[in-house]
Design an enzyme around this catalytic site. Structure first.
Site, PDB file in Angstrom:
ATOM      1  N   TYR A   1       4.406   3.361   7.536  1.00  0.00           N
ATOM      2  CA  TYR A   1       4.812   3.560   8.864  1.00  0.00           C
ATOM      3  C   TYR A   1       5.331   5.062   8.467  1.00  0.00           C
ATOM      4  CZ  TYR A   1       3.136  -0.950   9.693  1.00  0.00           C
ATOM      5  OH  TYR A   1       2.794  -2.326  10.114  1.00  0.00           O
TER       6      TYR A   1
ATOM      7  N   GLU B   1      -3.337   0.020   8.835  1.00  0.00           N
ATOM      8  CA  GLU B   1      -1.297   0.123   9.427  1.00  0.00           C
ATOM      9  C   GLU B   1      -0.517   1.287   9.477  1.00  0.00           C
ATOM     10  OE1 GLU B   1       1.025  -3.041   7.861  1.00  0.00           O
ATOM     11  OE2 GLU B   1      -0.759  -4.423   7.570  1.00  0.00           O
TER      12      GLU B   1
ATOM     13  N   GLU C   1      -1.487  -6.067   2.052  1.00  0.00           N
ATOM     14  CA  GLU C   1      -0.198  -5.686   1.059  1.00  0.00           C
ATOM     15  C   GLU C   1      -0.394  -7.303  -0.104  1.00  0.00           C
ATOM     16  OE1 GLU C   1       3.014  -4.541   3.776  1.00  0.00           O
ATOM     17  OE2 GLU C   1       1.663  -3.489   4.217  1.00  0.00           O
TER      18      GLU C   1
ATOM     19  N   GLN D   1       1.314  -2.107  16.424  1.00  0.00           N
ATOM     20  CA  GLN D   1       0.089  -2.822  16.408  1.00  0.00           C
ATOM     21  C   GLN D   1       0.152  -2.702  17.831  1.00  0.00           C
ATOM     22  OE1 GLN D   1       1.118  -7.074  14.832  1.00  0.00           O
ATOM     23  NE2 GLN D   1       1.576  -6.130  13.423  1.00  0.00           N
TER      24      GLN D   1
END
Ligand code: AHR
Length: 545
Positions: free
Chosen positions: A294, A349, A215, A398
């Site tokens: 996400y 992610e 990121e 995670q």
């Protein structure tokens, strides 16, 4: 299509009061009242057509990758308890967690971050004396560095996974990163190789994947796309893998920072990196472009991970299906600059991000994991599988105790989450070949949210066996699935299903099997497979020929 309800009012019509017992009448009325509030719903039929004779893309096993960051209790307590712990461990790594992870055949683990990676200085985490540093990103706690390079590689070896190492671009240097790779991978007798040997590992390690920053448009250094691109070229050039076994075959794949959403700034970012890739020279290269997405709903994350109802179930699943749009959007951009699909889109992610659980350190990103997360995981894995030509790797965020975790630990206790069981059900899809499934999904509506009622994928494994996954999104209505098969002569079918009483059902140490897979029977007749899948369920069926 509408659910078929057995109407309690029709039943009322045939109930005639008699003089024998008012009490009997009251009981009857109470039974009917309960019936009226809990409608009896019949399963709806859904036709699926699977053509096993038309192989598609490989479902790369790396789609089932994991992410373990130095964050909260993800590493410390989740993986690492130390050699002197009373919790059974092998060289400090807890045995129960290793056994559980081996069962889901974790292909790769991304480490050490996340935002942590751009503040991580690897040399503080090797050797007999470890520096105690800080973790300002995640709760401002101290970082003991007792879990470092050797411990991470030992953990990978114990669970049978490959290394995805993210190097520090934000606050590190190309030299620091290149020395880390020399320490890890050289077989030559350099000073760093001798240091590795003194730390307990004379043989060079393999590093399958290299993440160049994390990121970098935000926590990784707030770089502009152009600035990052110049860093990327330098790191790609100098951070080499020296392992003799990774020179011709099994070469280390380099993954560049990519977008974090669909907004114009991230489109520009992806365009900048991919455009440069199109004309790249011999001296730098990439094999992957990362994407983070996400399922949050609102920022800061405020959806509860437990104690929610159907409204929040439907809303979060609606948000999660945006993954399809993002993957399509960036695949199209990548197709422009890389029509041969040499560069993978790596969703390294992803997962649900809820409000922190009550009483936990908000910086530790602790949340529960429910039946909703199982359905959410299956929907995303199916999106990745259908885009398998471009999406060849993904890492759920995670692995342990953080965000949408596989496993939750509490001192000596370990709980396997509904998401863990989805990964277990999907093991046969690792490296299988996708085959086309066509179906009319129907719709499930709750409030102002309408979603496809079912989802499905099918694939053939290396032995030629056909596997199907069916997700029933509808939390109220079962589905009678009838599968028309082409290209396979089915003799029998069987499988496992994951469902629960409520959308927010969870596993806890007191009730660890509230959401756990159970056997499900399927019927084969006239070349058709029929199976009834429960409301809010994830089901995997194999077909014997
Ligand atoms: O997974 C938690 C954090 O989310 C990661 O450290 C970061 O990369 C992302 O913003």
């Amino acid at each position: 299509m509408h659910p078929v309800l057995l109407c309690p009012r029709a039943a009322l019509k045939v109930l005639q009061p008699d003089s024998r017992s008012i009490r009997g009448l009251l009981v009857s009325v109470m039974v009917i009242a309960a019936w009226a509030t809990t409608p009896v719903v019949l399963a709806q039929k859904i036709q699926l057509s699977v053509d096993a004779s038309r192989p598609g893309a490989k479902i790369d096993r790396n789609l089932f990758g994991q992410f373990a960051e130095h964050l909260g209790h993800g590493i410390y307590e989740g993986i690492w308890v130390g050699k002197d712990s009373s919790i059974p461990n092998t060289r400090g790594i807890r045995n129960d967690v290793v056994t559980a992870l081996k069962a889901v055949k974790v292909p790769n683990v991304r480490w050490p971050g996340g935002c942590f990676a751009d503040e991580y200085h690897w040399h503080k985490g090797v050797g007999p004396q470890r520096a105690v540093t800080l973790n300002p990103n995640w709760g401002g706690v101290t970082e003991p560095n007792t879990f470092g390079t050797i411990e991470f590689m030992d953990f990978l070896n114990q669970i049978g996974a490959e290394a995805y190492v993210s190097v520090n671009v934000g606050s590190g240097t190309p030299q620091e990163a290149s020395e880390w790779l020399e320490y890890l991978t050289t077989a030559q007798p350099t000073t760093l190789a001798k240091e590795r040997a003194a730390d307990g590992h004379p043989a060079p390690y393999k590093v399958a994947f290299l993440g160049i920053g994390n990121e970098s448009w935000d926590c990784g250094g707030n770089m502009s796309a152009d600035y990052y691109l110049s860093q990327l070229k330098i790191y790609s050039r100098f951070v080499r893998n020296f392992n003799p076994d990774q020179q011709d075959k099994q070469q280390m794949l380099k993954i560049a920072v990519g977008p974090g959403g669909g907004e114009p700034r991230w489109v520009d970012w992806a365009e900048t990196v991919m455009k440069a890739y199109q004309t790249h020279t011999w001296s730098w290269d990439i094999n992957g472009l990362s994407m983070h997405s996400y399922t949050v709903g609102k920022w800061p994350p405020s959806y509860a991970s437990t104690g929610f109802g159907e409204t929040e179930y439907a809303q979060m699943l609606k948000y999660t299906l945006d993954m399809e749009n993002l993957v399509s959007k960036y695949s199209a951009i990548m197709d422009t600059y890389d029509p041969q699909k040499k560069v993978a889109l790596v969703v390294d992610e992803w997962g649900a991000w809820y409000a922190p659980s009550a009483g936990t350190n908000p910086g530790f990103l602790v949340q529960q994991n429910s039946m909703r997360d199982a359905v959410l995981a299956a929907l995303n894995l199916n999106i990745f599988a259908r885009h398998g030509e471009r999406v060849r790797m993904a890492n759920i965020a995670q692995m342990i105790n953080v965000l949408q975790a596989m496993i939750m630990t509490d001192k000596e206790k370990m709980v396997l989450t509904p998401t863990y069981y989805v990964y277990k059900l999907y093991v046969p899809f690792q490296d299988a070949t996708l085959v086309p499934v066509t179906f009319d999904a129907g719709t499930y509506t709750h409030g102002d949210v309408t979603l496809p009622r079912v989802d499905a994928i099918a694939a053939k494994d290396s032995a030629g066996k056909l596997w199907m996954e069916i997700t029933n999104v509808d939390p109220n209505q079962a589905a009678e699935i009838e599968v028309n098969l082409a290209g396979v002569a089915a003799k029998s079918a069987s499988g496992e299903t994951l469902t629960a009483a409520k959308v927010d059902s969870v596993n806890t140490s007191d009730a660890p099997n509230t959401v756990a897979p159970k056997a499900i029977s399927a019927k084969v007749e006239g070349g058709k497979v029929t199976v009834k899948v429960e409301p809010k369920s994830v089901t995997v069926i194999s077909v014997e020929q």
